[in-house]
Scaffold this motif. Structure first.
Motif, short mmCIF file in Angstrom:
data_model
loop_
_atom_site.label_atom_id
_atom_site.label_comp_id
_atom_site.label_asym_id
_atom_site.label_seq_id
_atom_site.Cartn_x
_atom_site.Cartn_y
_atom_site.Cartn_z
N ILE A 38 -5.65 17.75 12.16
CA ILE A 38 -5.72 16.39 11.64
C ILE A 38 -4.78 15.77 12.90
O ILE A 38 -3.69 16.22 13.15
CB ILE A 38 -5.04 16.15 10.33
CG1 ILE A 38 -5.71 16.93 9.32
CG2 ILE A 38 -4.75 14.62 10.16
CD1 ILE A 38 -7.00 16.17 8.69
N ASP A 39 -5.11 14.76 13.45
CA ASP A 39 -4.45 13.82 14.40
C ASP A 39 -3.71 12.81 13.58
O ASP A 39 -4.10 12.34 12.84
CB ASP A 39 -5.53 13.25 15.47
CG ASP A 39 -6.02 14.27 16.19
OD1 ASP A 39 -5.44 15.37 16.55
OD2 ASP A 39 -7.35 14.18 16.56
N MET A 40 -2.60 12.43 14.32
CA MET A 40 -1.77 11.37 13.92
C MET A 40 -1.48 10.40 14.98
O MET A 40 -1.22 10.77 16.16
CB MET A 40 -0.28 11.93 13.32
CG MET A 40 0.47 10.96 12.58
SD MET A 40 2.33 11.51 12.62
CE MET A 40 2.81 11.08 14.32
N HIS A 41 -1.87 9.17 14.62
CA HIS A 41 -1.65 7.96 15.69
C HIS A 41 -0.16 7.73 15.86
O HIS A 41 0.61 7.42 14.91
CB HIS A 41 -2.66 6.74 15.31
CG HIS A 41 -4.03 7.44 15.59
ND1 HIS A 41 -5.00 6.70 16.59
CD2 HIS A 41 -4.84 8.25 14.83
CE1 HIS A 41 -6.06 7.12 16.41
NE2 HIS A 41 -6.21 8.17 15.52
N VAL A 42 0.30 7.25 16.70
CA VAL A 42 1.58 6.55 17.09
C VAL A 42 1.70 5.19 15.91
O VAL A 42 0.87 4.35 15.57
CB VAL A 42 1.79 5.87 18.37
CG1 VAL A 42 2.93 5.06 18.44
CG2 VAL A 42 1.59 6.94 19.40
N PRO A 43 2.95 5.43 15.11
CA PRO A 43 3.06 4.67 13.99
C PRO A 43 3.02 3.07 14.49
O PRO A 43 3.55 2.72 15.71
CB PRO A 43 4.18 4.72 13.52
CG PRO A 43 4.69 6.16 14.03
CD PRO A 43 3.85 6.41 15.43
N ASN A 44 2.75 2.12 13.89
CA ASN A 44 2.85 0.85 14.29
C ASN A 44 3.66 0.09 13.09
O ASN A 44 3.40 0.33 12.02
CB ASN A 44 1.06 0.56 13.81
CG ASN A 44 0.96 -0.98 14.01
OD1 ASN A 44 1.96 -1.87 13.82
ND2 ASN A 44 -0.48 -1.27 14.10
N VAL A 45 4.57 -0.61 13.58
CA VAL A 45 5.59 -1.22 12.69
C VAL A 45 5.70 -2.66 13.07
O VAL A 45 5.87 -3.17 14.03
CB VAL A 45 7.05 -0.54 12.86
CG1 VAL A 45 8.05 -1.33 12.02
CG2 VAL A 45 7.25 0.53 12.60
N ARG A 46 5.20 -3.53 11.97
CA ARG A 46 5.20 -4.79 12.16
C ARG A 46 5.51 -5.73 11.02
O ARG A 46 5.49 -5.23 9.96
CB ARG A 46 3.46 -5.35 12.28
CG ARG A 46 3.12 -4.85 13.76
CD ARG A 46 1.57 -4.94 13.85
NE ARG A 46 1.14 -6.12 13.78
CZ ARG A 46 -0.18 -6.68 13.24
NH1 ARG A 46 -1.10 -5.66 13.11
NH2 ARG A 46 -0.52 -7.90 13.10
N LEU A 47 6.05 -6.99 11.33
CA LEU A 47 6.41 -8.01 10.22
C LEU A 47 5.39 -8.78 10.06
O LEU A 47 4.80 -9.60 11.17
CB LEU A 47 7.58 -8.79 10.75
CG LEU A 47 8.20 -9.72 9.75
CD1 LEU A 47 8.73 -9.08 8.39
CD2 LEU A 47 9.34 -10.57 10.37
N VAL A 48 4.44 -8.82 9.09
CA VAL A 48 3.30 -9.62 9.10
C VAL A 48 2.92 -10.27 7.71
O VAL A 48 4.00 -10.05 6.61
CB VAL A 48 1.95 -8.64 8.96
CG1 VAL A 48 1.85 -7.88 10.35
CG2 VAL A 48 2.07 -7.46 7.89
N SER A 49 2.14 -11.32 7.51
CA SER A 49 1.96 -11.97 6.18
C SER A 49 1.19 -11.08 5.52
O SER A 49 0.51 -9.86 5.67
CB SER A 49 1.17 -13.10 6.56
OG SER A 49 -0.19 -12.83 6.83
N PHE A 50 1.06 -11.38 4.04
CA PHE A 50 0.45 -10.51 3.30
C PHE A 50 -0.89 -10.23 3.53
O PHE A 50 -1.67 -9.33 3.21
CB PHE A 50 0.66 -11.14 1.59
CG PHE A 50 1.91 -11.26 1.34
CD1 PHE A 50 3.07 -10.35 1.68
CD2 PHE A 50 2.34 -12.16 0.16
CE1 PHE A 50 4.30 -10.64 1.51
CE2 PHE A 50 3.95 -12.22 -0.14
CZ PHE A 50 4.79 -11.43 0.47
N ASP A 51 -1.65 -11.54 3.85
CA ASP A 51 -3.14 -11.40 4.19
C ASP A 51 -3.31 -10.43 5.13
O ASP A 51 -4.09 -9.89 5.53
CB ASP A 51 -3.58 -12.74 4.38
CG ASP A 51 -3.81 -13.61 3.31
OD1 ASP A 51 -4.32 -12.97 2.44
OD2 ASP A 51 -3.42 -14.65 3.14
#
Lengths: 210, 164
Positions: A38-51
């Motif tokens: 199983i491959d894991m992608h580099v995590p993505n951390v963001r401050l985003v709106s609910f939509d």
């Protein structure tokens, strides 16, 4: 610290490391369970709106199998493991050896639900124990619960806490991915870790960035 | 020739208004409640996607009125008044408020039913009659309202599509 205060790139990098460590352990568990890589992608951390958060999970109306659990202890928050429904079917068929299994059936077949919840248990357990080791914080997950429904309906439940503080959420998003020999993807799941805003401070302090 | 119609989309903790021949829609309602206020004669409607029951739950300095049942319904009524609608001619249809999971933190437990209760209380306070509702249960809903016919179309994953 509320989200009204600036979250710097350094803070996001620390959270990315949490996603990295947690999901790496979860990917290993999943590999062992399936006997495949199983491959894991580099995590993505963001401050985003609910939509925007719903978009990250495939769009508000997309039908998914979503496993949800709450985290309690030194740290509180919500965690989701979201799989597109055809992925979930594929996975459960292989796990229980029943090629006719289908999450579109109503009511949901009990065997598949148990298997899916067990998957949630194993994956979230390995993610969270890695997180606990890394931060030195005590973390207690609730028993995972499964819902097969629209992304918006499932994920919004985990935004209720955050929504009392803000209209934005910090999402630690990690994608697990498996490709078959023919190039089609059979597992393409997302982990979403959504710490409650009062826990941002706890995480940063435990890792010495505050 | 048929006029081109468009669908106005409303996000979570958001509101908007629509006139015929267009329709208005919000997707993926779980514990959230979709509140439609409409004027049957003027063929105009507003849709609100409520996330939390009461603005007193807000712990931020910034208030997003559309997030809460009390402030959201008020804001939607004001938006419709600005379009020339008389509050006395308004009617409501509501959908959502499901219990998607059987556990949560103390704040999230029963959030769906609490949202529905709060919406009904606020509509009662403003004397806006609820003509139809599809609330509760444990399924997500996508809803679309047509101000020309005053029909609310509700789509679920497990129970198909129906109209109220």
């Amino acid at each position: 610290m509320s989200t009204d205060n600036p979250i710097t790139d350094m803070h996001l990098d620390v959270l990315k490391e949490i996603g990295n460590i947690g999901a790496a352990h979860a990917a290993t568990s999943l590999s062992q369970l399936l006997g495949r890589k199983i491959d894991m992608h580099v995590p993505n951390v963001r401050l985003v709106s609910f939509d925007e958060m719903f978009e990250m999970a495939g769009g508000s109306e997309k039908i998914v199998a979503g496993i949800y659990l709450r985290i309690e202890g030194d740290l509180s928050g919500s965690m989701f493991f979201v799989l597109p429904i055809d992925n979930a079917n594929h996975f459960i068929r292989r796990l229980i050896g029943d090629s006719s299994f289908d999450f579109s059936q109503n009511p949901l077949p009990e065997m598949g639900v148990s298997a899916m919840q067990e998957l949630g248990n194993i994956l979230s357990g390995s993610y969270l124990s890695a997180l606990s080791d890394f931060t030195g914080l005590n973390i207690y997950p609730t028993v995972p619960s499964l819902s097969v429904d629209m992304v918006g309906a499932i994920v919004s439940f985990g935004l209720i806490e955050v929504s009392q503080y803000s209209d934005e959420v910090i999402v630690i998003n990690t994608r697990l991915h498996e490709e078959d020999e023919d190039g089609s993807s059979s597992v393409d799941g997302h982990f979403f870790l959504l710490p409650d805003p009062p826990s941002y401070l706890t995480i940063f302090r435990s890792l010495g960035v505050l | 020739m048929t006029a081109l119609t468009s669908v106005v989309r409303v996000g979570i903790a958001d509101l908007n208004i629509v006139r015929e021949p267009n329709t208005i829609r919000t997707s993926g309602l779980g514990s959230c409640v979709g509140v439609v206020l409409y004027d049957e004669k003027k063929k105009i409607a507003g849709l609100l996607h409520v996330m939390l029951p009461d603005s007193s739950l807000g712990k931020s300095d910034k208030l997003n009125m559309a997030k809460f049942a009390d402030t959201g319904i008020y804001a939607l009524m004001e938006a419709l008044k600005a379009e020339g609608v008389r509050p006395l001619s308004l009617k409501a249809k509501i959908a959502g408020g499901a219990q998607m999971f059987q556990f949560g933190s103390s704040d999230t437990i029963r959030i769906g039913p609490r949202n529905v209760e709060a919406v009904k209380k606020e509509l009662g306070r403003l004397s806006i009659p609820i003509v139809a509702e599809d609330t509760g249960g444990s399924s997500g809903r996508t809803i679309e309202f047509d101000p020309a016919t005053s029909i609310l179309n509700i789509r679920t994953v497990n129970a198909g599509t129906h109209e109220i």
